[in-house]
Write a protein that holds these residues in place. Structure first.
Motif, PDB file in Angstrom:
ATOM      1  N   PHE A  44       0.849  -1.183   0.000  1.00 22.45           N
ATOM      2  CA  PHE A  44       0.000   0.000   0.000  1.00 22.45           C
ATOM      3  C   PHE A  44       0.889   1.239   0.000  1.00 22.45           C
ATOM      4  N   PRO A  45       0.378   2.358  -0.504  1.00 25.95           N
ATOM      5  CA  PRO A  45       1.209   3.555  -0.617  1.00 25.95           C
ATOM      6  C   PRO A  45       1.225   4.378   0.666  1.00 25.95           C
ATOM      7  N   VAL A  46       2.375   4.949   0.966  1.00 22.16           N
ATOM      8  CA  VAL A  46       2.509   5.934   2.034  1.00 22.16           C
ATOM      9  C   VAL A  46       2.611   7.293   1.363  1.00 22.16           C
ATOM     10  N   MET A  61       0.278  -6.119   5.279  1.00 23.44           N
ATOM     11  CA  MET A  61       0.217  -7.403   5.964  1.00 23.44           C
ATOM     12  C   MET A  61      -1.180  -7.665   6.541  1.00 23.44           C
ATOM     13  N   ASP A  62      -1.418  -8.926   6.854  1.00 26.54           N
ATOM     14  CA  ASP A  62      -2.710  -9.301   7.429  1.00 26.54           C
ATOM     15  C   ASP A  62      -2.505 -10.096   8.702  1.00 26.54           C
ATOM     16  N   GLN A  63      -3.570 -10.764   9.153  1.00 25.91           N
ATOM     17  CA  GLN A  63      -3.507 -11.472  10.425  1.00 25.91           C
ATOM     18  C   GLN A  63      -2.503 -12.625  10.421  1.00 25.91           C
ATOM     19  N   CYS A  64      -2.235 -13.207   9.263  1.00 29.04           N
ATOM     20  CA  CYS A  64      -1.252 -14.297   9.202  1.00 29.04           C
ATOM     21  C   CYS A  64       0.150 -13.785   9.526  1.00 29.04           C
ATOM     22  N   ASP A  65       0.495 -12.638   8.959  1.00 29.04           N
ATOM     23  CA  ASP A  65       1.796 -12.036   9.250  1.00 29.04           C
ATOM     24  C   ASP A  65       1.884 -11.614  10.713  1.00 29.04           C
ATOM     25  N   SER A 198       0.988   3.386  12.706  1.00 31.13           N
ATOM     26  CA  SER A 198      -0.121   3.918  11.923  1.00 31.13           C
ATOM     27  C   SER A 198       0.144   3.723  10.439  1.00 31.13           C
ATOM     28  N   GLU A 199      -0.925   3.449   9.699  1.00 30.37           N
ATOM     29  CA  GLU A 199      -0.794   3.293   8.248  1.00 30.37           C
ATOM     30  C   GLU A 199      -0.381   4.591   7.578  1.00 30.37           C
ATOM     31  N   ASP A 200      -0.567   5.726   8.268  1.00 25.04           N
ATOM     32  CA  ASP A 200      -0.160   7.015   7.710  1.00 25.04           C
ATOM     33  C   ASP A 200       1.332   7.272   7.858  1.00 25.04           C
ATOM     34  N   ARG A 229      -5.147   0.681   6.170  1.00 22.30           N
ATOM     35  CA  ARG A 229      -6.324   0.865   7.030  1.00 22.30           C
ATOM     36  C   ARG A 229      -7.280  -0.318   6.897  1.00 22.30           C
ATOM     37  N   LYS A 230      -7.334  -0.914   5.724  1.00 18.25           N
ATOM     38  CA  LYS A 230      -8.232  -2.041   5.490  1.00 18.25           C
ATOM     39  C   LYS A 230      -7.890  -3.231   6.385  1.00 18.25           C
ATOM     40  N   ASN A 231      -6.610  -3.477   6.605  1.00 17.99           N
ATOM     41  CA  ASN A 231      -6.181  -4.622   7.405  1.00 17.99           C
ATOM     42  C   ASN A 231      -5.893  -4.282   8.866  1.00 17.99           C
ATOM     43  N   ALA A 232      -6.107  -3.040   9.251  1.00 12.71           N
ATOM     44  CA  ALA A 232      -5.799  -2.637  10.625  1.00 12.71           C
ATOM     45  C   ALA A 232      -6.611  -3.421  11.649  1.00 12.71           C
TER      46      ALA A 232
END
Length: 506
Positions: A44-46, A61-65, A198-200, A229-232
C-alpha cells in the motif's frame, strides 16, 4: 493512488535524490531480524500529506503475518528475558547513540510522511531519543523488595519480572517518540514486542527498527507489522487476542482504545492505554499574560494542534479576557505560518489526512452556525493545499456546540470566559477525558488548589509543555490506564512476584 496492488516492493519513482540516498528509508516490514514482504505480496502507498505524492509502497500485511510476528517475539522473549540488566542497558545505549547520530535523516522521514515542519520533526527526534537514553539507565534500576516477615525463620522477597510479548500500537502524530517511549521501556524490563505503526506514518517506525538492528538488538525482540487501514482491524485483533501476547500498549483515540480494551479483556491481558484528551488552559487575573500567550502557542499549535495533550479549551477570567485575546491573536497571526514542512519559516504543516481535515472543519462550521465568532482563520487554506487548515481563534463558544465537548485535534483555539475559580473548575472537569491541564496564576495557594481539584493526570502550572522522559505521562477517566516515562514506565511491563522462603532454620 489509493489502489493497493500486488507486486515486488520497490522505492517509488517520485523519490527525489535525497530520499534515494537515505539508508533508513525502508520499504519492507521487519520480523525476526529480517526485512520481509507480506505473505500475500500486497503493498500500500505511504503518502506525503502536504501534496499526496507517494513516498513509498510497503507491505500490506494481514492477520497471518501478525501471528508469525507474535510467535517470533515469544521465542525471542525466552532468551531476552534472561539477559542481564547491564546488557540490556548497553544495547539501548547503542540504539540511542545511533538515533542521535542519524537524527537529521529521521527528521526528514517524519516530515515527509507526517507533514510537520522540519524544526518540529527535529524536536520530536530529540524528545524520542530522551526516552531511549532514560530507559537505558532505568534498566539497571528495576529493583525488588525485601519485606520484614511476620514469621520467624521466614523471608519475604518481592521481584519484578518481564511480562512477555507486548503488542505496541502507535499513532501518526508523533511516529518516532510514541514508539521509543514504549519500546525502550519494555526492552529495559526484558520484554519483546510486535509494533503496528499507523498506516499514515510507518516509515519512521521502520527507520527506528533499522537503527535498533544496527545497535545489536537481537532478532525477534523488535518486530514491525505494516498494514493499510483495510487490514488494521484484523491485525489489531491478533495483537490483542493472541494468547502469546501479555500486554497491549496503545496510544490513540479513546474510541479505538475502548475497542482494544474489550479485546484484551477476553484474555485478561495487561493494558497500557494513552488515549484522547480535552485539555483546559486556564488563565487567572494574576497571570503574566504575555508569558501565558507564549505558552498557549506551544500548548495549542505544536504539531498544528495534533497532540493529545494539546490545549483544547481556553478558559480566560473575565477581568483579563479581552487583554489575553488581543495578545493571543497577535501571536497566532505572526507566528503561525502554514506551508510545506521543508520550507524555511514554516511553523504549521498540513493535517494528516482529509478525514482529519473534514473533522476539524466540521467542528468549526457547527460552532459558527450556532453563534461562535471567528476572530482568525476558520477555513481550509486551499491556495496551499486541501489539508492545510488555517490557525483559528474561535470566540463566544457555548455548551450546545460540538467543539465545546469534543477533542479538536487541530489548529483551533476555543476560548471561553469565566468569573470564579469554582466556575473554571466546573467547566474544566466537565469532560470524560482527563489527560493534561494547564493553569496560569501567580497565586501559590491557587496553584495548589487547582492542582488538587483538576481531574487530570497531569497539570502544568505556568507552562505549556509538560512532557519529558523523567515524569510519569498519562491520564485518568477515559484518557487511559497506566503511565509512560519515569520509573513507572518500565514497571508497566513487569509482573510482581512474591516468593516466601521458609524453614530457614532447618
Amino acid at each position: 493512488m489509493n489502489i493497493i496492488r500486488a507486486g515486488l516492493l520497490h522505492r517509488h519513482c517520485l523519490f527525489n535524490m535525497d530520499f534515494r540516498q537515505m539508508h533508513l528509508l525502508k520499504n519492507q516490514a521487519f520480523i525476526n531480524g529480517e526485512w520481509v514482504c507480506a505473505q500475500n505480496k500486497l503493498v500500500f502507498p505511504v503518502l506525503n500529506p502536504a501534496d499526496d505524492k507517494v513516498i513509498a509502497e510497503i507491505p500490506d500485511m494481514d492477520q497471518c503475518d501478525a501471528k508469525i510476528a507474535v510467535d517470533v517475539a515469544l521465542e525471542a522473549f525466552k532468551t531476552w528475558r534472561d539477559t542481564t540488566a547491564k546488557e540490556r542497558s548497553y544495547i539501548l545505549r547503542n540504539w540511542f547513540e545511533l538515533c542521535k547520530k542519524n537524527s537529521e535523516e529521521l527528521a526528514h522521514i517524519i516530515t515527509a510522511e507526517a507533514g510537520k515542519p522540519l524544526a518540529e520533526s527535529r524536536g520530536e527526534i530529540l524528545y524520542g531519543n530522551s526516552f531511549i537514553e532514560w530507559f537505558a539507565d532505568t534498566a539497571r534500576h528495576i529493583n525488588g523488595e525485601v519485606i520484614p516477615s511476620p514469621w520467624p525463620n521466614k523471608q519475604i522477597i518481592v521481584t519484578r519480572q518481564p511480562i512477555g510479548v507486548v503488542s505496541v500500537i502507535t499513532p501518526w502524530n508523533f511516529p518516532f517518540a510514541m514508539i521509543t517511549r514504549k519500546v525502550a521501556a519494555l526492552m529495559a524490563a526484558g520484554c519483546t514486542c510486535v509494533i503496528k505503526p499507523s498506516e499514515d506514518t510507518p516509515l519512521t517506525a521502520l527507520a527506528a527498527a533499522k537503527l535498533a538492528e544496527e545497535a545489536g538488538v537481537p532478532k525477534g525482540v523488535i518486530n514491525i507489522v505494516t498494514c493499510s487501514r483495510k487490514n488494521a482491524a484484523p491485525v489489531g485483533k491478533v495483537l490483542c487476542e493472541d494468547t502469546n501476547v501479555g500486554c497491549i500498549s496503545f496510544t490513540g483515540s479513546t474510541y479505538v482504545g475502548q475497542i482494544l480494551y474489550g479485546m484484551a479483556a477476553k484474555g485478561i491481558k495487561r493494558v497500557a492505554l494513552e488515549l484522547g484528551g480535552n485539555a483546559p488552559f486556564i488563565v487567572f487575573p494574576s497571570a503574566d499574560l504575555e508569558h501565558a500567550a507564549d505558552q498557549a502557542m506551544l500548548a495549542k499549535f505544536r504539531n498544528n494542534g495534533q497532540a493529545c495533550i494539546g490545549a483544547n479549551r481556553f478558559l480566560i477570567h473575565e477581568d483579563v479576557y479581552d487583554d489575553f485575546i488581543k495578545i493571543f491573536k497577535e501571536r497566532i497571526a505572526s507566528k503561525c505560518v502554514l506551508g510545506h514542512g521543508t520550507k524555511e519559516g514554516v511553523t504549521c504543516g498540513p493535517l494528516i489526512n482529509l478525514a482529519q481535515t473534514k473533522k476539524v472543519a466540521g467542528l468549526v462550521d457547527d460552532a459558527i452556525s450556532k453563534g461562535a465568532k471567528v476572530e482568525l482563520g476558520g477555513k481550509v487554506a486551499k491556495d496551499i493545499g486541501d489539508k492545510f487548515y488555517e490557525s483559528t481563534l474561535l470566540l463566544n463558544v457555548t455548551p450546545d456546540m460540538k467543539i465545546y465537548q469534543e477533542e479538536v485535534f487541530g489548529p483551533v483555539a476555543v476560548c471561553l470566559k469565566f468569573k470564579t475559580e469554582e466556575e473554571a473548575l466546573q467547566i474544566a472537569n466537565s469532560t470524560k477525558s482527563g489527560l493534561a491541564s494547564y493553569v496560569f496564576t501567580k497565586e501559590l495557594g491557587q496553584a495548589f488548589r487547582m492542582s488538587g481539584k483538576l481531574e487530570f493526570g497531569m497539570v502544568g502550572i505556568n507552562d505549556g509543555i509538560i512532557s519529558a522522559a523523567e515524569p510519569p505521562f498519562g491520564g485518568i477517566k477515559e484518557s487511559g490506564i497506566g503511565r509512560e516515562g519515569s520509573k513507572h514506565g518500565v514497571e508497566e511491563y513487569t509482573d510482581i512476584k512474591y516468593t516466601l522462603f521458609s524453614a530457614l532454620d532447618k
